[in-house]
Scaffold this active site. Structure first.
Site, PDB file in Angstrom:
ATOM      1  N   TYR A 156      41.322  38.034  40.342  1.00 16.98           N
ATOM      2  CA  TYR A 156      40.402  38.930  41.749  1.00 16.98           C
ATOM      3  C   TYR A 156      41.096  40.167  41.502  1.00 16.98           C
ATOM      4  CZ  TYR A 156      39.022  39.181  46.070  1.00 16.98           C
ATOM      5  OH  TYR A 156      37.719  40.172  47.414  1.00 16.98           O
ATOM      6  N   LYS A 160      38.291  43.211  41.152  1.00 16.98           N
ATOM      7  CA  LYS A 160      37.587  44.401  42.182  1.00 16.98           C
ATOM      8  C   LYS A 160      37.820  46.101  41.349  1.00 16.98           C
ATOM      9  CE  LYS A 160      36.090  42.033  45.278  1.00 16.98           C
ATOM     10  NZ  LYS A 160      34.726  41.888  45.342  1.00 16.98           N
TER      11      LYS A 160
END
Length: 306
Positions: A156, A160
């Site tokens: 993640y 991002k």
């Protein structure tokens, strides 16, 4: 749907990916309340239809996987044909998984990168020609995870950080042509994704040990209100929680802190729980993650509009 209180988006067509639930669904409703026409994109036709019906005649929905270039190109063409233009695109679609990298499910790990990073790139590729014509605005939804690394969240955080960098690069490329590009940042916000992550005892425990204010879950609506206001302003940076703005000034120090004594101490504390959970399958979290897995197994394609 509540009556309009702000007509600052009257006449503008806004595309929101990941619009079936959570941030995307509520943001679509908030933007419609400001006068926008909405094109909703996601993987859950029943949920998309509900969101579109809550908005009314000024909304249409398309079922598509944001990582599918052909499907997203078709959606972009159909949106332009139906509504005549595209003024704003919100690249919001995202999934998450967590846990130790070496124990991670490779397919789930890779899917996070594919959806969050490559899916955002595919979205921009599909809709940027329309934004160039309208001199519009692209908002990339990133995360606190783009500002600071975190153990057990490698996929993640990497995804991002990648979309943040992509958006900054794109801003430099298209700004002189009248297209503005923004990055939206959210901390832990009350969505299906975050609730799904909290079902994992280790992830929930590790998050509880983060320094305040990063250790709490924030209500969804105030965060989405801030994002909607940033879209109206076409801001280069939009913060779902006000304190995230201050993180920009210290972000350069965080990798050494998280990867150093603080992060290593936290990992030692959760090591027994990780050992007990060894062999646990950690796929994509939350109902959105489940929907992504279901759609992939069924072979998602561009679907009906409403």
């Amino acid at each position: 749907m509540s009556s309009r209180t702000d007509s600052s988006l009257d006449g503008q067509v806004v595309v929101v990916t990941g619009a079936a639930r959570g941030v995307g669904a509520l943001l679509a409703r908030k933007l419609a309340a400001r006068g926008a026409t909405l094109a909703l994109v996601g993987l859950e036709p029943d949920e998309l239809k509900k969101v579109a019906e809550s908005i009314g005649a000024r909304a249409g929905w398309w079922t598509a996987d944001v990582t599918d270039r052909a499907a997203m190109a078709a959606v972009a063409e159909e949106v332009a044909e139906r509504f005549g233009r595209v003024d704003v695109v919100v690249a919001n679609a995202g999934v998450a998984t967590g846990g130790p990298f070496l124990d991670s499910d490779p397919e789930a790990f890779d899917r996070v990168i594919q959806v969050n990073l490559l899916g955002s790139i595919t979205t921009a590729r599909a809709f940027l020609p329309a934004l160039l014509r309208s001199r519009g605005y692209l908002l990339q939804i990133a995360s606190l995870a783009a500002l600071t690394p975190a153990p057990l969240m490698a996929a993640y955080c990497a995804s991002k950080s990648g979309v943040e960098a992509f958006a900054h690069c794109l801003r430099g490329e298209v700004g002189h042509k009248g297209v503005k590009v923004g990055v939206g940042y959210l901390s832990w916000t009350d969505t299906d994704m975050v609730r799904g992550a909290d079902e994992d005892d280790v992830l929930r425990g590790l998050r509880s040990k983060l320094p305040w204010p990063a250790n709490r879950t924030y209500p969804l609506e105030p965060a989405v209100d801030r994002i909607a206001a940033g879209i109206v302003r076409r801001s280069p940076h939009v913060y779902g929680q006000a304190w995230l703005r201050g993180m920009q000034s210290v972000r350069g120090y965080l990798p050494s802190v998280i990867g150093g004594a603080l992060g290593q101490r936290q990992m030692r504390q959760v090591e027994p729980a990780l050992a007990r959970a060894a062999g646990t399958h950690r796929g994509l979290v939350g109902r959105g993650g489940a929907a992504d897995e279901t759609a992939r197994s069924a072979g998602a394609t561009t679907g009906p509009t409403g």
